[in-house]
Motif scaffolding. Structure first.
Motif, PDB file in Angstrom:
ATOM      1  N   TYR A  74      20.214 -24.471  43.811  1.00 52.28           N
ATOM      2  CA  TYR A  74      19.845 -25.837  44.144  1.00 52.28           C
ATOM      3  C   TYR A  74      20.900 -26.434  45.072  1.00 52.28           C
ATOM      4  CZ  TYR A  74      16.737 -25.583  40.076  1.00 52.28           C
ATOM      5  OH  TYR A  74      15.754 -25.237  39.180  1.00 52.28           O
ATOM      6  N   SER A  75      20.519 -27.502  45.765  1.00 51.90           N
ATOM      7  CA  SER A  75      21.513 -28.281  46.502  1.00 51.90           C
ATOM      8  C   SER A  75      22.193 -29.217  45.518  1.00 51.90           C
ATOM      9  CB  SER A  75      20.837 -29.106  47.606  1.00 51.90           C
ATOM     10  OG  SER A  75      20.076 -30.164  47.037  1.00 51.90           O
ATOM     11  N   ASN A  76      23.277 -29.810  45.944  1.00 52.18           N
ATOM     12  CA  ASN A  76      23.878 -30.884  45.169  1.00 52.18           C
ATOM     13  C   ASN A  76      22.963 -32.104  45.267  1.00 52.18           C
ATOM     14  OD1 ASN A  76      26.356 -29.622  44.246  1.00 52.18           O
ATOM     15  ND2 ASN A  76      26.867 -29.520  46.416  1.00 52.18           N
ATOM     16  N   ILE A  77      23.077 -32.987  44.309  1.00 51.05           N
ATOM     17  CA  ILE A  77      22.192 -34.150  44.266  1.00 51.05           C
ATOM     18  C   ILE A  77      22.538 -35.124  45.398  1.00 51.05           C
ATOM     19  CG2 ILE A  77      23.552 -35.517  42.640  1.00 51.05           C
ATOM     20  CD1 ILE A  77      20.635 -35.983  41.278  1.00 51.05           C
ATOM     21  N   ARG A  81      18.857 -39.413  44.615  1.00 51.59           N
ATOM     22  CA  ARG A  81      18.596 -38.661  43.374  1.00 51.59           C
ATOM     23  C   ARG A  81      17.655 -37.476  43.598  1.00 51.59           C
ATOM     24  NH1 ARG A  81      22.283 -39.042  40.316  1.00 51.59           N
ATOM     25  NH2 ARG A  81      21.031 -38.322  38.598  1.00 51.59           N
ATOM     26  N   SER A  82      17.624 -36.948  44.832  1.00 54.23           N
ATOM     27  CA  SER A  82      16.797 -35.777  45.126  1.00 54.23           C
ATOM     28  C   SER A  82      17.685 -34.539  45.285  1.00 54.23           C
ATOM     29  CB  SER A  82      15.985 -35.995  46.405  1.00 54.23           C
ATOM     30  OG  SER A  82      16.826 -35.966  47.543  1.00 54.23           O
ATOM     31  N   ILE A  83      17.076 -33.379  45.080  1.00 54.95           N
ATOM     32  CA  ILE A  83      17.730 -32.094  45.321  1.00 54.95           C
ATOM     33  C   ILE A  83      16.743 -31.173  46.013  1.00 54.95           C
ATOM     34  CG2 ILE A  83      19.404 -32.198  43.429  1.00 54.95           C
ATOM     35  CD1 ILE A  83      17.515 -30.505  41.739  1.00 54.95           C
ATOM     36  N   GLU A  84      17.281 -30.144  46.625  1.00 55.60           N
ATOM     37  CA  GLU A  84      16.481 -29.070  47.204  1.00 55.60           C
ATOM     38  C   GLU A  84      16.591 -27.854  46.301  1.00 55.60           C
ATOM     39  OE1 GLU A  84      14.654 -28.613  50.152  1.00 55.60           O
ATOM     40  OE2 GLU A  84      14.937 -30.710  50.707  1.00 55.60           O
ATOM     41  N   LYS A 106      16.007 -25.427  33.888  1.00 55.71           N
ATOM     42  CA  LYS A 106      17.469 -25.535  33.785  1.00 55.71           C
ATOM     43  C   LYS A 106      17.994 -26.503  34.847  1.00 55.71           C
ATOM     44  CE  LYS A 106      21.445 -24.076  32.060  1.00 55.71           C
ATOM     45  NZ  LYS A 106      21.809 -24.245  30.662  1.00 55.71           N
ATOM     46  N   GLY A 107      17.488 -26.376  36.069  1.00 55.24           N
ATOM     47  CA  GLY A 107      17.897 -27.303  37.121  1.00 55.24           C
ATOM     48  C   GLY A 107      17.487 -28.725  36.815  1.00 55.24           C
ATOM     49  N   ILE A 108      16.291 -28.908  36.271  1.00 57.82           N
ATOM     50  CA  ILE A 108      15.817 -30.249  35.914  1.00 57.82           C
ATOM     51  C   ILE A 108      16.724 -30.854  34.843  1.00 57.82           C
ATOM     52  CG2 ILE A 108      13.945 -31.502  34.746  1.00 57.82           C
ATOM     53  CD1 ILE A 108      11.989 -29.557  36.212  1.00 57.82           C
ATOM     54  N   GLN A 109      17.040 -30.079  33.822  1.00 57.49           N
ATOM     55  CA  GLN A 109      17.864 -30.574  32.713  1.00 57.49           C
ATOM     56  C   GLN A 109      19.288 -30.896  33.139  1.00 57.49           C
ATOM     57  OE1 GLN A 109      17.557 -27.294  30.017  1.00 57.49           O
ATOM     58  NE2 GLN A 109      15.652 -28.014  29.094  1.00 57.49           N
ATOM     59  N   LEU A 111      20.716 -31.120  36.355  1.00 54.32           N
ATOM     60  CA  LEU A 111      21.035 -31.844  37.579  1.00 54.32           C
ATOM     61  C   LEU A 111      20.565 -33.294  37.565  1.00 54.32           C
ATOM     62  CD1 LEU A 111      20.320 -28.925  40.023  1.00 54.32           C
ATOM     63  CD2 LEU A 111      22.502 -29.635  39.037  1.00 54.32           C
ATOM     64  N   LYS A 112      19.644 -33.626  36.671  1.00 55.46           N
ATOM     65  CA  LYS A 112      19.194 -35.009  36.485  1.00 55.46           C
ATOM     66  C   LYS A 112      18.665 -35.662  37.763  1.00 55.46           C
ATOM     67  CE  LYS A 112      20.919 -35.072  32.214  1.00 55.46           C
ATOM     68  NZ  LYS A 112      20.299 -34.108  31.369  1.00 55.46           N
ATOM     69  N   ALA A 113      17.990 -34.871  38.585  1.00 56.88           N
ATOM     70  CA  ALA A 113      17.396 -35.405  39.810  1.00 56.88           C
ATOM     71  C   ALA A 113      16.092 -36.128  39.482  1.00 56.88           C
ATOM     72  CB  ALA A 113      17.128 -34.282  40.801  1.00 56.88           C
ATOM     73  N   GLU A 114      15.673 -37.000  40.394  1.00 57.48           N
ATOM     74  CA  GLU A 114      14.372 -37.653  40.255  1.00 57.48           C
ATOM     75  C   GLU A 114      13.313 -36.955  41.096  1.00 57.48           C
ATOM     76  OE1 GLU A 114      14.897 -41.814  41.076  1.00 57.48           O
ATOM     77  OE2 GLU A 114      16.459 -42.008  39.549  1.00 57.48           O
ATOM     78  N   LEU A 115      13.759 -36.241  42.132  1.00 53.37           N
ATOM     79  CA  LEU A 115      12.852 -35.499  43.023  1.00 53.37           C
ATOM     80  C   LEU A 115      13.442 -34.121  43.295  1.00 53.37           C
ATOM     81  CD1 LEU A 115      12.367 -38.312  45.702  1.00 53.37           C
ATOM     82  CD2 LEU A 115      10.684 -37.644  43.979  1.00 53.37           C
ATOM     83  N   ILE A 116      12.590 -33.102  43.238  1.00 47.47           N
ATOM     84  CA  ILE A 116      12.997 -31.755  43.633  1.00 47.47           C
ATOM     85  C   ILE A 116      12.092 -31.320  44.776  1.00 47.47           C
ATOM     86  CG2 ILE A 116      13.271 -29.333  42.971  1.00 47.47           C
ATOM     87  CD1 ILE A 116      13.650 -30.253  40.097  1.00 47.47           C
ATOM     88  N   TYR A 117      12.698 -31.015  45.911  1.00 43.21           N
ATOM     89  CA  TYR A 117      11.969 -30.547  47.083  1.00 43.21           C
ATOM     90  C   TYR A 117      12.115 -29.036  47.216  1.00 43.21           C
ATOM     91  CZ  TYR A 117      11.465 -35.347  48.737  1.00 43.21           C
ATOM     92  OH  TYR A 117      11.127 -36.671  48.853  1.00 43.21           O
ATOM     93  N   VAL A 118      11.074 -28.414  47.749  1.00 43.04           N
ATOM     94  CA  VAL A 118      11.118 -26.985  48.033  1.00 43.04           C
ATOM     95  C   VAL A 118      10.246 -26.708  49.254  1.00 43.04           C
ATOM     96  CG1 VAL A 118       9.184 -26.381  46.478  1.00 43.04           C
ATOM     97  CG2 VAL A 118      10.939 -24.667  47.004  1.00 43.04           C
ATOM     98  N   ASN A 119      10.693 -25.785  50.093  1.00 44.78           N
ATOM     99  CA  ASN A 119       9.886 -25.294  51.209  1.00 44.78           C
ATOM    100  C   ASN A 119       9.385 -23.904  50.842  1.00 44.78           C
ATOM    101  OD1 ASN A 119      10.406 -27.569  52.724  1.00 44.78           O
ATOM    102  ND2 ASN A 119      12.040 -26.630  53.914  1.00 44.78           N
ATOM    103  N   VAL A 120       8.084 -23.693  51.020  1.00 41.50           N
ATOM    104  CA  VAL A 120       7.457 -22.421  50.660  1.00 41.50           C
ATOM    105  C   VAL A 120       6.667 -21.921  51.867  1.00 41.50           C
ATOM    106  CG1 VAL A 120       5.967 -21.259  48.988  1.00 41.50           C
ATOM    107  CG2 VAL A 120       7.123 -23.367  48.338  1.00 41.50           C
TER     108      VAL A 120
END
Length: 160
Positions: A74-77, A81-84, A106-109, A111-120
Protein backbone atom coordinates in the motif's frame (compact mmCIF):
# COMPACT_ATOMS: atom_id res chain seq x y z
CA UNK A 1 -4.56 -24.31 7.45
CA UNK A 2 -2.78 -21.60 9.46
CA UNK A 3 -2.79 -18.20 7.73
CA UNK A 4 -0.80 -15.27 9.10
CA UNK A 5 -0.82 -11.80 7.55
CA UNK A 6 2.18 -9.85 8.79
CA UNK A 7 4.52 -7.04 7.84
CA UNK A 8 7.16 -8.05 5.35
CA UNK A 9 10.66 -8.68 6.69
CA UNK A 10 13.86 -8.12 4.78
CA UNK A 11 14.43 -11.86 4.48
CA UNK A 12 11.05 -12.22 2.70
CA UNK A 13 12.16 -10.20 -0.33
CA UNK A 14 13.37 -13.05 -2.54
CA UNK A 15 10.11 -14.94 -2.01
CA UNK A 16 8.11 -11.78 -2.78
CA UNK A 17 10.02 -11.38 -6.05
CA UNK A 18 9.28 -15.00 -6.98
CA UNK A 19 5.57 -14.63 -6.20
CA UNK A 20 5.37 -11.37 -8.18
CA UNK A 21 6.95 -13.06 -11.19
CA UNK A 22 4.76 -16.16 -11.09
CA UNK A 23 1.61 -14.14 -10.46
CA UNK A 24 2.36 -11.67 -13.26
CA UNK A 25 3.08 -14.41 -15.77
CA UNK A 26 -0.04 -16.30 -14.77
CA UNK A 27 -2.23 -13.19 -14.93
CA UNK A 28 -0.81 -11.20 -17.83
CA UNK A 29 0.39 -13.74 -20.39
CA UNK A 30 -1.76 -13.01 -23.43
CA UNK A 31 -2.44 -9.46 -22.18
CA UNK A 32 1.04 -7.96 -21.81
CA UNK A 33 4.00 -9.28 -23.87
CA UNK A 34 6.36 -11.37 -21.72
CA UNK A 35 9.37 -9.12 -22.40
CA UNK A 36 7.46 -6.09 -21.07
CA UNK A 37 6.37 -8.08 -18.01
CA UNK A 38 9.95 -9.12 -17.35
CA UNK A 39 11.24 -5.56 -17.77
CA UNK A 40 8.69 -4.30 -15.26
CA UNK A 41 9.36 -7.08 -12.78
CA UNK A 42 13.12 -6.55 -12.92
CA UNK A 43 12.62 -2.87 -12.13
CA UNK A 44 9.82 -3.04 -9.56
CA UNK A 45 10.89 -6.20 -7.72
CA UNK A 46 14.67 -6.01 -7.66
CA UNK A 47 16.26 -6.03 -4.20
CA UNK A 48 16.94 -2.28 -4.16
CA UNK A 49 13.35 -1.29 -5.05
CA UNK A 50 11.86 -3.85 -2.67
CA UNK A 51 14.03 -2.56 0.15
CA UNK A 52 12.83 1.01 -0.50
CA UNK A 53 9.21 -0.15 -0.52
CA UNK A 54 9.79 -2.30 2.58
CA UNK A 55 11.29 0.64 4.49
CA UNK A 56 8.92 3.38 3.30
CA UNK A 57 5.47 1.86 2.70
CA UNK A 58 3.06 -0.60 4.33
CA UNK A 59 4.01 -4.02 2.91
CA UNK A 60 2.35 -7.22 4.11
CA UNK A 61 2.95 -10.88 3.35
CA UNK A 62 0.56 -13.81 3.63
CA UNK A 63 2.18 -16.79 5.30
CA UNK A 64 0.32 -20.09 5.00
CA UNK A 65 1.61 -22.90 7.19
CA UNK A 66 4.96 -21.09 7.41
CA UNK A 67 5.32 -20.43 3.66
CA UNK A 68 4.92 -17.02 2.05
CA UNK A 69 2.22 -17.33 -0.61
CA UNK A 70 1.22 -13.72 -1.32
CA UNK A 71 1.71 -10.07 -0.53
CA UNK A 72 0.12 -6.63 -0.62
CA UNK A 73 1.81 -3.23 -0.82
CA UNK A 74 0.00 0.00 0.00
CA UNK A 75 0.97 3.65 -0.21
CA UNK A 76 1.24 5.72 2.92
CA UNK A 77 -1.99 7.47 3.86
CA UNK A 78 -2.66 10.81 2.14
CA UNK A 79 -4.08 13.99 3.69
CA UNK A 80 -7.54 13.10 2.35
CA UNK A 81 -7.36 9.73 4.22
CA UNK A 82 -6.89 7.79 0.96
CA UNK A 83 -4.31 5.14 0.06
CA UNK A 84 -3.28 3.31 -3.07
CA UNK A 85 -3.18 -0.46 -3.20
CA UNK A 86 -0.16 -0.68 -5.46
CA UNK A 87 0.17 -4.46 -5.45
CA UNK A 88 -1.69 -7.52 -4.24
CA UNK A 89 -0.41 -10.80 -5.62
CA UNK A 90 -0.73 -14.44 -4.75
CA UNK A 91 1.19 -17.45 -5.93
CA UNK A 92 -1.13 -18.99 -8.57
CA UNK A 93 -1.55 -22.19 -6.51
CA UNK A 94 -3.13 -20.23 -3.66
CA UNK A 95 -5.84 -18.23 -5.41
CA UNK A 96 -9.50 -18.55 -4.41
CA UNK A 97 -8.66 -19.44 -0.81
CA UNK A 98 -9.54 -16.07 0.77
CA UNK A 99 -5.89 -15.04 1.14
CA UNK A 100 -6.21 -11.98 -1.11
CA UNK A 101 -9.20 -10.87 0.92
CA UNK A 102 -7.21 -11.19 4.14
CA UNK A 103 -4.38 -9.08 2.67
CA UNK A 104 -6.93 -6.42 1.75
CA UNK A 105 -8.58 -6.53 5.18
CA UNK A 106 -5.19 -6.20 6.91
CA UNK A 107 -4.59 -2.93 5.07
CA UNK A 108 -8.08 -1.70 5.94
CA UNK A 109 -7.61 -2.53 9.63
CA UNK A 110 -4.11 -1.19 10.08
CA UNK A 111 -4.03 1.85 7.81
CA UNK A 112 -7.39 3.38 8.79
CA UNK A 113 -7.96 4.92 5.36
CA UNK A 114 -11.35 6.18 4.21
CA UNK A 115 -10.67 5.43 0.52
CA UNK A 116 -8.57 2.73 -1.13
CA UNK A 117 -7.71 3.24 -4.79
CA UNK A 118 -6.40 0.59 -7.16
CA UNK A 119 -5.57 0.51 -10.87
CA UNK A 120 -6.37 -2.76 -12.62
CA UNK A 121 -5.63 -3.81 -16.19
CA UNK A 122 -9.11 -3.85 -17.73
CA UNK A 123 -8.51 -7.26 -19.34
CA UNK A 124 -7.58 -8.72 -15.93
CA UNK A 125 -11.00 -10.27 -15.39
CA UNK A 126 -9.92 -12.06 -12.20
CA UNK A 127 -8.71 -8.79 -10.66
CA UNK A 128 -11.80 -6.81 -11.68
CA UNK A 129 -14.06 -9.57 -10.30
CA UNK A 130 -12.12 -9.65 -7.02
CA UNK A 131 -12.36 -5.90 -6.48
CA UNK A 132 -16.05 -5.78 -7.48
CA UNK A 133 -16.79 -8.51 -4.95
CA UNK A 134 -15.08 -6.45 -2.23
CA UNK A 135 -17.21 -3.39 -2.98
CA UNK A 136 -14.83 -1.37 -5.14
CA UNK A 137 -16.49 0.94 -7.66
CA UNK A 138 -15.11 2.00 -11.04
CA UNK A 139 -14.18 5.69 -11.08
CA UNK A 140 -12.22 5.95 -14.36
CA UNK A 141 -10.92 4.07 -17.36
CA UNK A 142 -7.89 5.23 -19.33
CA UNK A 143 -5.08 4.17 -21.62
CA UNK A 144 -1.72 3.75 -19.94
CA UNK A 145 1.61 3.57 -21.79
CA UNK A 146 3.29 0.65 -20.08
CA UNK A 147 6.83 0.44 -21.44
CA UNK A 148 5.59 1.09 -24.98
CA UNK A 149 2.57 -1.24 -24.68
CA UNK A 150 -0.78 0.54 -24.35
CA UNK A 151 -2.87 -0.91 -21.54
CA UNK A 152 -6.52 -0.27 -20.88
CA UNK A 153 -6.64 0.52 -17.18
CA UNK A 154 -9.60 0.64 -14.82
CA UNK A 155 -9.31 2.79 -11.70
CA UNK A 156 -11.43 1.65 -8.79
CA UNK A 157 -12.11 2.90 -5.27
CA UNK A 158 -13.37 1.33 -2.07
CA UNK A 159 -15.07 3.67 0.38
CA UNK A 160 -14.52 2.43 3.92
Amino acid sequence: MKLLIRKMKKEDMSKVTKIATESWHGTYDGIIPRIIQDNFLSQAYNSKMLEIRYLQTPFYVAELNGEIVGFANYSNINNDRSIELSAIYLHPCYKNMGIGSELLYKGIQELKAELIYVNVETANDIGITFYNAKGFQIVDEFDDDFDGHILKTTRMVLKI
